[in-house]
Enzyme design. Structure first.
Site, PDB file in Angstrom:
ATOM      1  N   ASP A   1      32.579  37.959  38.609  1.00 50.40           N
ATOM      2  CA  ASP A   1      31.951  37.057  37.592  1.00 50.40           C
ATOM      3  C   ASP A   1      30.276  37.262  37.416  1.00 50.40           C
ATOM      4  O   ASP A   1      29.895  36.656  36.513  1.00 50.40           O
ATOM      5  CB  ASP A   1      32.042  35.421  38.310  1.00 50.40           C
ATOM      6  CG  ASP A   1      33.497  35.046  38.079  1.00 50.40           C
ATOM      7  OD1 ASP A   1      34.145  35.599  37.113  1.00 50.40           O
ATOM      8  OD2 ASP A   1      33.913  33.909  38.279  1.00 50.40           O
TER       9      ASP A   1
ATOM     10  N   ASN B   1      33.767  27.019  39.847  1.00 51.55           N
ATOM     11  CA  ASN B   1      34.934  27.474  40.490  1.00 51.55           C
ATOM     12  C   ASN B   1      35.238  26.616  41.922  1.00 51.55           C
ATOM     13  O   ASN B   1      36.187  26.751  42.317  1.00 51.55           O
ATOM     14  CB  ASN B   1      34.647  29.048  40.896  1.00 51.55           C
ATOM     15  CG  ASN B   1      34.492  29.838  39.640  1.00 51.55           C
ATOM     16  OD1 ASN B   1      35.095  29.559  38.554  1.00 51.55           O
ATOM     17  ND2 ASN B   1      33.874  30.987  39.760  1.00 51.55           N
TER      18      ASN B   1
ATOM     19  N   ARG C   1      43.159  28.775  32.745  1.00 48.45           N
ATOM     20  CA  ARG C   1      43.964  29.381  33.931  1.00 48.45           C
ATOM     21  C   ARG C   1      43.914  28.602  35.317  1.00 48.45           C
ATOM     22  O   ARG C   1      45.083  28.575  35.851  1.00 48.45           O
ATOM     23  CB  ARG C   1      43.264  30.767  33.890  1.00 48.45           C
ATOM     24  CG  ARG C   1      43.541  31.726  35.305  1.00 48.45           C
ATOM     25  CD  ARG C   1      45.019  32.084  34.906  1.00 48.45           C
ATOM     26  NE  ARG C   1      45.199  32.693  33.790  1.00 48.45           N
ATOM     27  CZ  ARG C   1      46.354  33.352  33.409  1.00 48.45           C
ATOM     28  NH1 ARG C   1      47.321  33.580  34.184  1.00 48.45           N
ATOM     29  NH2 ARG C   1      46.382  34.112  32.321  1.00 48.45           N
TER      30      ARG C   1
ATOM     31  N   PRO D   1      48.180  37.728  36.724  1.00 52.68           N
ATOM     32  CA  PRO D   1      49.509  37.257  37.355  1.00 52.68           C
ATOM     33  C   PRO D   1      49.363  36.040  38.346  1.00 52.68           C
ATOM     34  O   PRO D   1      48.697  36.165  39.229  1.00 52.68           O
ATOM     35  CB  PRO D   1      50.164  38.437  37.582  1.00 52.68           C
ATOM     36  CG  PRO D   1      49.284  39.247  38.193  1.00 52.68           C
ATOM     37  CD  PRO D   1      48.203  39.133  37.288  1.00 52.68           C
ATOM     38  N   ILE D   2      50.334  35.336  38.257  1.00 52.60           N
ATOM     39  CA  ILE D   2      50.611  34.065  39.160  1.00 52.60           C
ATOM     40  C   ILE D   2      51.809  34.457  40.159  1.00 52.60           C
ATOM     41  O   ILE D   2      52.030  33.539  40.869  1.00 52.60           O
ATOM     42  CB  ILE D   2      50.822  32.710  38.421  1.00 52.60           C
ATOM     43  CG1 ILE D   2      52.025  32.748  37.582  1.00 52.60           C
ATOM     44  CG2 ILE D   2      49.340  32.381  37.717  1.00 52.60           C
ATOM     45  CD1 ILE D   2      52.319  31.444  37.263  1.00 52.60           C
TER      46      ILE D   2
ATOM     47  N   LEU E   1      51.415  35.899  43.167  1.00 51.61           N
ATOM     48  CA  LEU E   1      51.201  35.624  44.521  1.00 51.61           C
ATOM     49  C   LEU E   1      51.226  34.000  44.887  1.00 51.61           C
ATOM     50  O   LEU E   1      51.647  33.432  45.757  1.00 51.61           O
ATOM     51  CB  LEU E   1      49.891  35.867  44.748  1.00 51.61           C
ATOM     52  CG  LEU E   1      49.514  37.564  44.678  1.00 51.61           C
ATOM     53  CD1 LEU E   1      48.127  37.863  45.058  1.00 51.61           C
ATOM     54  CD2 LEU E   1      50.479  38.276  45.574  1.00 51.61           C
TER      55      LEU E   1
ATOM     56  N   CYS F   1      40.222  32.363  29.707  1.00 50.19           N
ATOM     57  CA  CYS F   1      39.899  33.499  29.392  1.00 50.19           C
ATOM     58  C   CYS F   1      40.846  34.605  29.203  1.00 50.19           C
ATOM     59  O   CYS F   1      41.758  34.670  30.214  1.00 50.19           O
ATOM     60  CB  CYS F   1      38.498  33.959  30.410  1.00 50.19           C
ATOM     61  SG  CYS F   1      37.196  32.907  30.040  1.00 50.19           S
TER      62      CYS F   1
ATOM     63  N   VAL G   1      38.594  44.196  39.954  1.00 46.07           N
ATOM     64  CA  VAL G   1      39.169  42.950  40.284  1.00 46.07           C
ATOM     65  C   VAL G   1      40.132  42.652  39.098  1.00 46.07           C
ATOM     66  O   VAL G   1      41.204  42.251  38.991  1.00 46.07           O
ATOM     67  CB  VAL G   1      38.198  41.822  40.582  1.00 46.07           C
ATOM     68  CG1 VAL G   1      39.026  40.380  40.779  1.00 46.07           C
ATOM     69  CG2 VAL G   1      37.291  42.170  41.913  1.00 46.07           C
TER      70      VAL G   1
END
EC number: 2.5.1.7
Length: 423
Positions: A309, A24, A96, A126-127, A129, A120, A331
């Protein structure tokens, strides 16, 4: 297609395991290598994961030189000179996290075109932001079918408040702001360790980023960035996965190079459950006796809360603890798919919207199961280690996105596990 076969029932993990660089963290770090117009950037401690190869191809598709030395776990990137402004669909669509190249390409070139990303199937993620933040900095955003086009001759500093502390949006906007004119403030920013790691790289490149790890980020734009060297931070999720593996097998494992502060939310819940967790000079040691563990309630939250996660792996641990445990997922929606697979192994659970009740302590039975996402694949393998009989885990493409040689590391700790290829 590969599958993992686990012979469970008597596994008690013992020994030590080495943790890789963070998946990450390295993906946004690779996106950041797009920004420098001078010099080369060397990333070290890079994990060998399929997502890393995908992101390398995304960056390479911008006419940037990317050399991955797997033996040394190093990536050398040369983004000097002119670069393209269209991210290749064939690679962006696979992952993603690839949306984080939008900000760097736009900041560097004044124009960027990126396809809607894949990855995943966990919720909608959503993007908006990302796009709202770039618009606040003066970008014109258009969406045509599956493509996002952003244009801004020169991004301008702005005060941005994020409705949710999105990690990806924080990374995207932070990178874009490094080359904007003026000062950008991001309120309600994500505070994950991977945000801090990215800020450290950007500052080494000549950026002026302050406040990483807090709710407020301040970025003073500069004219240009340059190449540098950076060591990828250790993977707290891989570390956490092995901590849980040790706990649920009544094991005694030293998780080498794991960082206590990064894993504090998980450690807190392990200790509440009755697991012995101690900090040693070269890592974190986990010891447990599952017969003495007690059920707990866990709620996932943005950092510094319990990481989403780690939710799937922790529910596998809950399955072996006598009593009723509760997992609340705040989340992402649709992140209990692994529990449906674990029902095939005899798990008793009820799911109501964002809450799963785990009735633990009943023996699991080995069964053929299918990975539904990255962390679910790890959870199913862990469940297989404590189940009676043989568990076969399929759809390992998810596992390879986030874990390097997972089965070999578990085998070295004493698990009866192997990976085989199907014709």
């Amino acid at each position: 297609m590969d599958k993992i076969i686990v012979e469970g029932g008597q596994t008690q993990l013992q020994g030590q395991v080495v943790i890789e660089g963070a998946k990450n963290a390295v993906l946004p770090l690779l996106a950041a290598t797009i920004l420098p117009s001078q010099g080369k950037t060397l990333l070290t401690n890079v994990p060998i994961l399929s997502d890393v190869f995908t992101m390398n191809n995304v960056v390479r598709g911008l006419d940037i030189q990317v050399d991955f030395n797997c033996d040394k776990k190093e990536i050398l990137v040369d983004a000097s000179g002119d670069i393209l402004d269209v991210a290749p669909y064939e690679f962006v669509s696979q992952m993603r996290a690839s949306i984080v190249v939008l900000g760097p390409i736009l900041a560097r070139n004044g124009h960027a075109k990126v396809s809607m990303p894949g990855g995943c199937t966990i919720g909608s993620r959503p993007i908006d932001l990302h796009l709202k933040g770039l618009e606040a900095m003066g970008a014109t955003i258009t969406q045509n079918g599956g493509d996002i086009t952003a244009q801004a001759e020169k991004l301008k500093g702005a005060n941005i408040y994020m409705d949710f502390p999105s990690v990806g949006a924080t990374q995207n906007l932070m990178m874009a702001a490094t080359l904007a004119s003026g000062t950008t403030t991001i309120e309600n920013a994500a505070r994950e360790p991977e945000i801090v790691d990215l800020a450290q790289l950007l500052n080494k490149m000549g950026a002026k980023v302050k406040g990483a790890g807090t709710e407020t980020l301040t970025i003073i734009g500069v004219d240009a960035l340059h190449g540098t060297e950076h060591d990828v931070v250790q993977d707290r999720i891989e570390a956490g996965t092995f901590m849980v593996a040790a706990a649920m097998t009544s094991g005694n494992v030293l998780v080498k190079d794991a960082i206590w502060e990064h894993n504090r939310p998980l450690i807190s819940k392990l200790m509440e459950m009755g697991v012995e967790v101690s900090e040693e000079e070269d890592g974190i040691r986990v010891k447990a006796d599952t017969k003495k563990l007690k059920p707990v309630t866990v709620k996932t939250l943005p950092h510094p809360g319990f990481p989403t996660d780690m939710q799937a792996q922790f529910t596998a641990l809950m399955a072996v603890v006598n009593g009723e445990s509760t997992m609340i997922e705040t989340v992402f929606e649709n992140r209990f798919q692994h529990l449906e697979e674990m029902r095939r192994m005899g798990l008793q659970t009820e799911i109501l919207r964002d809450t799963a009740m785990i009735h633990g302590g009943r023996a699991l039975q080995g069964a053929p199961v299918m990975s539904t996402d990255l962390r679910a694949s790890a959870a199913l393998i862990l469940a297989g280690m404590v189940a009676q009989g043989q568990t076969v885990v399929g759809q390992l493409t998810h596992l390879d996105r986030g874990y390097y040689q997972f089965h070999e590391k578990l085998a070295a700790l004493g698990a009866n596990i192997k990976r085989v290829s199907e014709a």
